[in-house]
Design an enzyme around this catalytic site. Structure first.
Site, PDB file in Angstrom:
ATOM      1  N   GLU A   1       0.807  -1.227   0.000  1.00  0.00           N
ATOM      2  CA  GLU A   1       0.000   0.000   0.000  1.00  0.00           C
ATOM      3  C   GLU A   1       0.838   1.274   0.000  1.00  0.00           C
ATOM      4  O   GLU A   1       0.639   2.163   0.833  1.00  0.00           O
ATOM      5  CB  GLU A   1      -1.005  -0.012   1.155  1.00  0.00           C
ATOM      6  CG  GLU A   1      -2.039  -1.121   0.995  1.00  0.00           C
ATOM      7  CD  GLU A   1      -3.284  -0.956   1.854  1.00  0.00           C
ATOM      8  OE1 GLU A   1      -3.312  -0.043   2.714  1.00  0.00           O
ATOM      9  OE2 GLU A   1      -4.234  -1.736   1.663  1.00  0.00           O
TER      10      GLU A   1
ATOM     11  N   GLU B   1      -5.131  -8.664  -0.062  1.00  0.00           N
ATOM     12  CA  GLU B   1      -5.978  -8.371   1.107  1.00  0.00           C
ATOM     13  C   GLU B   1      -7.402  -8.122   0.644  1.00  0.00           C
ATOM     14  O   GLU B   1      -7.626  -7.533  -0.418  1.00  0.00           O
ATOM     15  CB  GLU B   1      -5.506  -7.123   1.865  1.00  0.00           C
ATOM     16  CG  GLU B   1      -4.281  -7.333   2.709  1.00  0.00           C
ATOM     17  CD  GLU B   1      -3.876  -6.084   3.506  1.00  0.00           C
ATOM     18  OE1 GLU B   1      -4.762  -5.349   3.974  1.00  0.00           O
ATOM     19  OE2 GLU B   1      -2.658  -5.870   3.624  1.00  0.00           O
TER      20      GLU B   1
HETATM   21  C1  BG6 Z   1      -4.746  -2.496   4.889  1.00  0.00           C
HETATM   22  C2  BG6 Z   1      -3.412  -2.732   5.530  1.00  0.00           C
HETATM   23  O1  BG6 Z   1      -4.778  -1.165   4.523  1.00  0.00           O
HETATM   24  O2  BG6 Z   1      -5.878  -2.625   5.659  1.00  0.00           O
HETATM   25  C3  BG6 Z   1      -3.438  -3.574   6.795  1.00  0.00           C
HETATM   26  O3  BG6 Z   1      -2.492  -3.265   4.603  1.00  0.00           O
HETATM   27  C4  BG6 Z   1      -4.654  -3.190   7.622  1.00  0.00           C
HETATM   28  O4  BG6 Z   1      -2.231  -3.395   7.474  1.00  0.00           O
HETATM   29  C5  BG6 Z   1      -5.908  -3.473   6.790  1.00  0.00           C
HETATM   30  O5  BG6 Z   1      -4.724  -3.808   8.875  1.00  0.00           O
HETATM   31  C6  BG6 Z   1      -7.213  -3.223   7.522  1.00  0.00           C
HETATM   32  O6  BG6 Z   1      -7.243  -1.922   8.022  1.00  0.00           O
HETATM   33  P1  BG6 Z   1      -7.572  -1.650   9.552  1.00  0.00           P
HETATM   34  O7  BG6 Z   1      -7.400  -0.187   9.716  1.00  0.00           O
HETATM   35  O8  BG6 Z   1      -8.992  -2.069   9.750  1.00  0.00           O
HETATM   36  O9  BG6 Z   1      -6.607  -2.458  10.329  1.00  0.00           O
END
Ligand code: BG6
Length: 453
Positions: free
Chosen positions: A159, A353
């Site tokens: 990211e 992700e």
């Molecule tokens: C992504 C990141 O942006 O989202 C992760 O790569 C992150 O590190 C995930 O945990 C979910 O976001 P959050 O803020 O709910 O943890």
């Protein structure tokens, strides 16, 4: 075309969010360890204690049926000061983790940098300083040399676009004088050089970038909204993939950066570096699309006042929001994004992700997370649809394999298939429990995505 038989059904994590042991066995501090921790959330000394329990965890990953596991290497565990001496204990930890995964027929997919710049480098200017790009390439070289005999799949930077569009929010400790687009440029240089080094040292390996990509919709058919969304797409998405895959700056994004007066110095040599380092595939994280409207006097502005495009965020009446964060839920946008990326760059894709953060409740040793199953079912359905429309997809890694510290809400917001028994105020016993989604995902994997329940 359906999903290939060697499809990498996986799940994801990142070092600073899952490992704990943040100052153990010679690890240096990262910016995550030195930043101001969000109120009410724990620091990173324990997390899910994966550092000490990784063998137990990998056994659970195997029971989940994973074919692959996407995790990150903490740069400051391998090179505590960011440059210089290598910490052998850190190398040993990842070496053991890789061996454990392979012993369970789980393919490692490694991210080399996930929001955790060594604090020593940050103190010297961080990504604003071009020397950080040199340091990253040297760290990557250590990773390739030490782990490349066993690891085929590599991701450069997680990211990068979120670290640019929301620098202070994501990394912490960033001030208004941070030259956001110059720092972004140094990450591009680091990434392209790393991809070239990977191909030189490990000709059989595959490497790609891992930005967060999601299409920006125009709020209406008003040509001004469409123009604003075009800029938003260029600045949020395409500048990142154009640099990595086409070896050039996206012209619209560059137009915005220049017209807005941001510092951006680069040389013809840098552009040659872009052209010389190309990815084998594109990894991307997907959570939600956004919708952009042109409103006179309003702009897409971050927490520090940096403006990242004309227009402003608008509601989308066709979508619902997640309960915890109010993020838009848009499975069709996932298919649109997959198809758009592929039609632009003609490379295979890997989803690194995608998932739903929620306030899970442990009852009788499990969590009835039907809401997570519904979210993942809808998204995997659209992944299948994109594959049928001709998009070559290599793998899918929901976030997250097990509960870990979220970027801002600690353990209140959970994403995992495996519940970790702790909360924000206490580590409790850190025991692992399988959520309902664990059995559901196992069945999805067993059917290669055909049976979504
Ligand atoms: C992504 C990141 O942006 O989202 C992760 O790569 C992150 O590190 C995930 O945990 C979910 O976001 P959050 O803020 O709910 O943890």
């Amino acid at each position: 075309m359906s999903l290939p038989t060697d499809f990498l059904w996986g799940a994801a994590s990142s070092a600073y969010q899952i490992e704990g042991a943040s100052r153990t066995d010679g690890k240096g501090p990262s910016v995550q360890d030195t930043k101001v921790i969000p109120a009410g959330t724990p620091d990173f000394t324990v997390c899910s204690d994966h550092y000490h329990r990784f063998r137990e965890d990998v056994a659970l990953f195997a029971e989940l049926g994973l074919k692959a596991y996407r995790f990150s290497i903490a740069w400051s565990r391998i090179v505590p000061e960011g440059v210089g001496e290598v910490n052998e204990a850190g190398v040993q930890f990842y070496s053991d983790l890789i061996d454990e995964l392979l012993a369970h027929d789980i393919e490692p997919v490694i991210t080399m940098y996930h929001f955790d710049l060594p604090a020593a480098l940050e103190a010297n200017g961080g990504w604003a300083d071009r020397a950080t790009a040199d340091a990253f390439v040297e760290f990557a070289r250590v990773c390739f040399e030490r782990f490349g005999d066993r690891v085929k799949w590599w991701l450069t930077i997680n990211e990068q676009n979120m670290m640019t569009l929301h620098a202070d929010h994501v990394i912490g400790g960033i001030t208004a004088d941070y030259p956001v687009y110059q720092a972004n440029h140094h990450m591009f240089v680091a990434q392209s050089r790393t991809m070239a080094v990977c191909h030189e040292i490990l000709p059989e390996a595959k490497i790609g970038p891992a930005p967060n990509i999601a299409v920006s919709y125009p709020a209406s058919s008003d040509p001004q909204d469409i123009l604003a969304a075009q800029y938003s797409n260029a600045i949020r998405n395409w500048i990142y993939l154009d640099a990595a895959c086409l070896g050039r700056y996206n012209t619209l994004a560059l137009d915005w950066i220049r017209r807005s007066g941001y510092q951006l110095d680069y040389t013809e040599e840098d552009l040659q570096v872009f052209r010389d380092g190309r990815p084998d595939f594109i990894a991307f994280n997907y959570y939600n699309t956004d919708t952009v409207a042109y409103v006179e006097g309003e702009t897409l502005v971050d927490e520090l006042g940096n403006v990242h495009g004309p227009g402003s965020q608008a509601d989308n009446p066709h979508l619902t929001r997640t309960e915890f964060s109010g993020w838009w839920v848009d499975p069709t946008g996932f298919r649109t994004t997959l198809q758009e990326i592929h039609s632009r760059y003609d490379l295979p894709l890997m989803v690194t992700e995608n998932g739903l953060g929620a306030r899970d409740e442990l009852v009788d040793g499990t969590v009835d997370d039907d809401y997570r199953i519904a979210y993942l079912r809808d998204h995997i359905g659209q992944l299948n649809a994109a594959a049928e429309s001709g998009v070559p997809v290599l793998g899918y890694h929901p976030w997250s394999v097990m509960d870990l510290i979220s970027t801002h809400e600690g353990f209140d917001k959970r994403y995992g298939f495996i519940y970790v028994n702790r909360n924000n105020s206490s580590e409790l016993d850190l025991a692992r429990y399988k959520k309902k989604s664990f059995g559901w995902y196992r069945a999805v994997i067993d059917s290669n995505g055909a049976e979504l329940g």
